[in-house]
Motif scaffolding. Structure first.
Motif, PDB file in Angstrom:
ATOM      1  N   HIS A 163       2.425   1.652  -3.459  1.00 30.57           N
ATOM      2  CA  HIS A 163       1.350   2.006  -4.396  1.00 30.57           C
ATOM      3  C   HIS A 163       0.986   3.485  -4.247  1.00 30.57           C
ATOM      4  O   HIS A 163       0.789   4.194  -5.247  1.00 30.57           O
ATOM      5  CB  HIS A 163       0.119   1.137  -4.137  1.00 30.57           C
ATOM      6  CG  HIS A 163      -0.998   1.393  -5.089  1.00 30.57           C
ATOM      7  ND1 HIS A 163      -0.950   1.024  -6.418  1.00 30.57           N
ATOM      8  CD2 HIS A 163      -2.207   1.996  -4.917  1.00 30.57           C
ATOM      9  CE1 HIS A 163      -2.075   1.385  -7.018  1.00 30.57           C
ATOM     10  NE2 HIS A 163      -2.846   1.977  -6.138  1.00 30.57           N
ATOM     11  N   ARG A 164       0.925   3.947  -3.019  1.00 30.92           N
ATOM     12  CA  ARG A 164       0.621   5.356  -2.762  1.00 30.92           C
ATOM     13  C   ARG A 164       1.718   6.251  -3.313  1.00 30.92           C
ATOM     14  O   ARG A 164       1.443   7.302  -3.914  1.00 30.92           O
ATOM     15  CB  ARG A 164       0.453   5.582  -1.257  1.00 30.92           C
ATOM     16  CG  ARG A 164       0.182   7.030  -0.859  1.00 30.92           C
ATOM     17  CD  ARG A 164      -1.055   7.579  -1.512  1.00 30.92           C
ATOM     18  NE  ARG A 164      -1.320   8.956  -1.134  1.00 30.92           N
ATOM     19  CZ  ARG A 164      -2.106   9.772  -1.823  1.00 30.92           C
ATOM     20  NH1 ARG A 164      -2.713   9.356  -2.934  1.00 30.92           N
ATOM     21  NH2 ARG A 164      -2.304  11.012  -1.415  1.00 30.92           N
ATOM     22  N   SER A 199       0.815  -1.224   0.000  1.00 34.92           N
ATOM     23  CA  SER A 199       0.000   0.000   0.000  1.00 34.92           C
ATOM     24  C   SER A 199       0.844   1.267   0.000  1.00 34.92           C
ATOM     25  O   SER A 199       0.486   2.267  -0.633  1.00 34.92           O
ATOM     26  CB  SER A 199      -0.933   0.009   1.211  1.00 34.92           C
ATOM     27  OG  SER A 199      -0.211  -0.030   2.436  1.00 34.92           O
TER      28      SER A 199
END
Length: 225
Positions: A184-185, A181
């Motif tokens: 991805h951010r 995450s």
């Protein structure tokens, strides 16, 4: 602290311009260390280029102005520079139109590196690219395949990945759709940051030809995907 723009002799200028480099490459080739180079002043061809030189110098970036070249068939390099030191090594970049170089340095300095620190907890220590100038047509778009790419004018760069201070290697190919995450951010944030700065930004979401890099250019208009 980055080096400050300083004038050099005409003899040194002529020597540097005679050894100019234009092509884009895919081999890892870190930018020269900050202490080894000085920005070289050259007679700009127009007001826009002169302003761009001033902007790069004001930012403390080291660069080498390059002479204009016409390679035929619409492929040409005008108002270009070679970035020598932007605070972090960048592989693969050679000739870049000055306006693209100005936007690129701002993106790395104020977009990519702060995002890496804030989201991933580690600074970027190397930016990897697949190069800048290449005399070729647009790829991966049937409707535009007969048109010259912005790479043919040294007005585009393909960014493939980043190496962090903690050793992690973030690449567009493996991390654009990662399940991590935070990574991805990070990819989302730097893509959005690029879209605010460049005229065109193409990611793996655009087409299969961009599965492993961000294509960014200053070709006019605005398209981000």
């Amino acid at each position: 602290m980055r080096a400050i723009f300083r004038p050099v002799s005409a003899l040194l200028l002529a020597s540097l311009l005679a050894g100019c480099i234009f092509g884009g490459g895919e081999k890892d080739r870190p930018a020269p260390r900050q202490s080894a180079h000085k920005t070289v002043a050259a007679p700009p061809t127009n007001r826009e280029t002169r302003q761009c030189y001033a902007d790069l110098s004001r930012g403390g970036y080291q660069f080498r102005p390059l002479p204009d070249r016409d390679y035929g068939g619409g492929c040409e390099v005008r108002g270009a520079v070679q970035l020598l030191d932007i605070g972090v090594p960048v592989t693969g970049i050679k000739a870049m139109q000055c306006g693209l170089a100005d936007k690129f340095t701002a993106w790395i300095t104020h977009g990519v590196r702060p995002a890496a620190i804030q989201i991933l907890g580690s600074d970027v220590v190397r930016v990897e690219t697949y190069g800048t100038y290449a005399c070729r047509n647009i790829r991966g778009n049937a409707s535009a395949s007969g048109k010259l790419s912005q790479h043919a004018k040294a007005n585009a760069v393909d960014v493939s990945g980043f190496v962090l201070a903690d050793g992690r290697h973030i690449t567009v190919e493996k991390d654009w759709d990662t399940n991590d995450s935070r990574i991805h951010r990070f990819m989302e944030v730097i893509h959005a940051s690029a879209c605010k700065r460049f005229d065109t930004v193409l990611s793996p979401d655009y087409n299969a030809a961009h599965y492993n890099h961000f294509h960014i250019d200053m070709g006019g208009g605005h398209f981000c995907r």
